[in-house]
Scaffold this motif. Structure first.
Motif, mmCIF file in Angstrom:
data_model
loop_
_atom_site.group_PDB
_atom_site.id
_atom_site.type_symbol
_atom_site.label_atom_id
_atom_site.label_comp_id
_atom_site.label_asym_id
_atom_site.label_seq_id
_atom_site.Cartn_x
_atom_site.Cartn_y
_atom_site.Cartn_z
ATOM 1 N N GLY A 89 87.214 63.800 18.040
ATOM 2 C CA GLY A 89 86.298 64.741 17.411
ATOM 3 C C GLY A 89 86.859 65.315 16.128
ATOM 4 O O GLY A 89 86.147 65.472 15.134
ATOM 5 N N ILE A 90 88.146 65.611 16.122
ATOM 6 C CA ILE A 90 88.803 66.118 14.910
ATOM 7 C C ILE A 90 88.869 65.011 13.853
ATOM 8 O O ILE A 90 88.534 65.216 12.690
ATOM 9 C CB ILE A 90 90.209 66.664 15.231
ATOM 10 N N ARG A 91 89.282 63.809 14.273
ATOM 11 C CA ARG A 91 89.416 62.682 13.339
ATOM 12 C C ARG A 91 88.102 62.366 12.633
ATOM 13 O O ARG A 91 88.080 62.072 11.437
ATOM 14 C CB ARG A 91 89.915 61.438 14.084
ATOM 15 N N LEU A 92 87.003 62.461 13.364
ATOM 16 C CA LEU A 92 85.691 62.127 12.799
ATOM 17 C C LEU A 92 84.997 63.323 12.138
ATOM 18 O O LEU A 92 83.886 63.198 11.644
ATOM 19 C CB LEU A 92 84.795 61.536 13.888
ATOM 20 N N GLY A 93 85.657 64.478 12.149
ATOM 21 C CA GLY A 93 85.103 65.649 11.485
ATOM 22 C C GLY A 93 84.067 66.407 12.293
ATOM 23 O O GLY A 93 83.381 67.271 11.754
ATOM 24 N N VAL A 94 83.961 66.089 13.578
ATOM 25 C CA VAL A 94 83.030 66.817 14.446
ATOM 26 C C VAL A 94 83.608 68.194 14.771
ATOM 27 O O VAL A 94 82.901 69.191 14.755
ATOM 28 C CB VAL A 94 82.747 66.017 15.735
ATOM 29 N N LEU A 95 84.888 68.236 15.054
ATOM 30 C CA LEU A 95 85.614 69.502 15.223
ATOM 31 C C LEU A 95 86.465 69.688 13.978
ATOM 32 O O LEU A 95 87.096 68.735 13.513
ATOM 33 C CB LEU A 95 86.521 69.457 16.452
ATOM 34 N N ILE A 127 100.006 79.865 21.316
ATOM 35 C CA ILE A 127 98.703 79.410 21.796
ATOM 36 C C ILE A 127 98.525 79.839 23.246
ATOM 37 O O ILE A 127 99.377 79.587 24.087
ATOM 38 C CB ILE A 127 98.588 77.878 21.681
ATOM 39 N N ASP A 128 97.422 80.497 23.524
ATOM 40 C CA ASP A 128 97.093 80.918 24.884
ATOM 41 C C ASP A 128 96.336 79.785 25.568
ATOM 42 O O ASP A 128 95.158 79.565 25.301
ATOM 43 C CB ASP A 128 96.257 82.190 24.864
ATOM 44 N N LEU A 129 97.014 79.052 26.427
ATOM 45 C CA LEU A 129 96.392 77.911 27.095
ATOM 46 C C LEU A 129 95.354 78.325 28.120
ATOM 47 O O LEU A 129 94.612 77.495 28.624
ATOM 48 C CB LEU A 129 97.464 77.035 27.758
ATOM 49 N N HIS A 130 95.316 79.599 28.443
ATOM 50 C CA HIS A 130 94.343 80.084 29.416
ATOM 51 C C HIS A 130 93.188 80.830 28.751
ATOM 52 O O HIS A 130 92.370 81.423 29.427
ATOM 53 C CB HIS A 130 95.034 80.980 30.455
ATOM 54 N N ALA A 131 93.152 80.799 27.412
ATOM 55 C CA ALA A 131 92.058 81.460 26.696
ATOM 56 C C ALA A 131 90.739 80.792 27.064
ATOM 57 O O ALA A 131 90.692 79.590 27.313
ATOM 58 C CB ALA A 131 92.288 81.381 25.192
ATOM 59 N N LYS A 132 89.695 81.575 27.096
ATOM 60 C CA LYS A 132 88.391 81.035 27.460
ATOM 61 C C LYS A 132 87.755 80.316 26.282
ATOM 62 O O LYS A 132 87.647 80.868 25.198
ATOM 63 C CB LYS A 132 87.486 82.154 27.960
ATOM 64 N N LEU A 133 87.352 79.095 26.524
ATOM 65 C CA LEU A 133 86.585 78.334 25.541
ATOM 66 C C LEU A 133 85.110 78.611 25.781
ATOM 67 O O LEU A 133 84.718 78.977 26.886
ATOM 68 C CB LEU A 133 86.845 76.838 25.727
ATOM 69 N N PRO A 134 84.282 78.397 24.778
ATOM 70 C CA PRO A 134 82.846 78.527 25.037
ATOM 71 C C PRO A 134 82.456 77.574 26.154
ATOM 72 O O PRO A 134 82.915 76.430 26.196
ATOM 73 C CB PRO A 134 82.210 78.108 23.709
ATOM 74 N N LEU A 135 81.635 78.032 27.091
ATOM 75 C CA LEU A 135 81.252 77.187 28.213
ATOM 76 C C LEU A 135 80.335 76.049 27.805
ATOM 77 O O LEU A 135 80.492 74.928 28.268
ATOM 78 C CB LEU A 135 80.558 78.009 29.301
ATOM 79 N N GLU A 136 79.383 76.317 26.939
ATOM 80 C CA GLU A 136 78.381 75.304 26.637
ATOM 81 C C GLU A 136 78.322 74.962 25.160
ATOM 82 O O GLU A 136 78.408 75.836 24.299
ATOM 83 C CB GLU A 136 77.003 75.792 27.085
ATOM 84 N N CYS A 137 78.189 73.670 24.888
ATOM 85 C CA CYS A 137 77.979 73.196 23.526
ATOM 86 C C CYS A 137 77.279 71.842 23.618
ATOM 87 O O CYS A 137 77.931 70.792 23.747
ATOM 88 C CB CYS A 137 79.295 73.080 22.774
ATOM 89 N N ALA A 138 75.962 71.871 23.559
ATOM 90 C CA ALA A 138 75.154 70.658 23.706
ATOM 91 C C ALA A 138 75.499 69.613 22.645
ATOM 92 O O ALA A 138 75.522 68.411 22.939
ATOM 93 C CB ALA A 138 73.671 71.011 23.648
ATOM 94 N N ALA A 139 75.776 70.051 21.437
ATOM 95 C CA ALA A 139 76.097 69.106 20.361
ATOM 96 C C ALA A 139 77.403 68.364 20.670
ATOM 97 O O ALA A 139 77.515 67.155 20.432
ATOM 98 C CB ALA A 139 76.207 69.837 19.023
#
Length: 108
Positions: free
Chosen positions: A91-97, A2-14
């Motif tokens: 978020g994972i537990r509730l199925g959002v992610l 796992i690359d801990l420095h990988a870029k995540l998407p900056l924005e996610c309004a949801a």
């Protein structure tokens, strides 16, 4: 690996809307929360990903910014990263992610 420095998407309004719907990551109090983006120890104006956010009551959020991350963490007994991790896990537990198990097995 796992690359801990990988870029995540900056924005996610949801995602931010979901974060704000949760109880405070610091105290567990259920009230309207704000989404606090990680400060860490970067002390800069660089924006971090919305996926590095956690719910805080407005007063907790103001306290964190006024008194500093170190003080806030010691008062609440957990680090900013721990509170963000708990938010992601909820978020994972509730199925959002969702975890793509097929892809995870391919990469294992």
């Amino acid at each position: 690996m796992i690359d801990l420095h990988a870029k995540l998407p900056l924005e996610c309004a949801a995602w931010l809307a979901f974060v704000r719907s949760l109880p405070s990551a610091a105290t567990g109090m259920a009230a309207p929360c704000v989404a606090h983006h990680r400060i860490g120890y970067r002390y800069s104006q660089r924006r971090v990903s919305d996926f590095q956010a956690m719910p805080l009551l407005d007063i907790e959020h103001k306290t964190l910014h006024n008194r500093g991350v170190h003080t806030f963490e010691s008062e609440h007994g957990r680090t900013e990263w721990e509170m963000i991790a708990r938010t992601l896990l909820e978020g994972i537990r509730l199925g959002v992610l969702e975890v793509n198990t097929k892809r995870a097995k391919e990469l294992a």
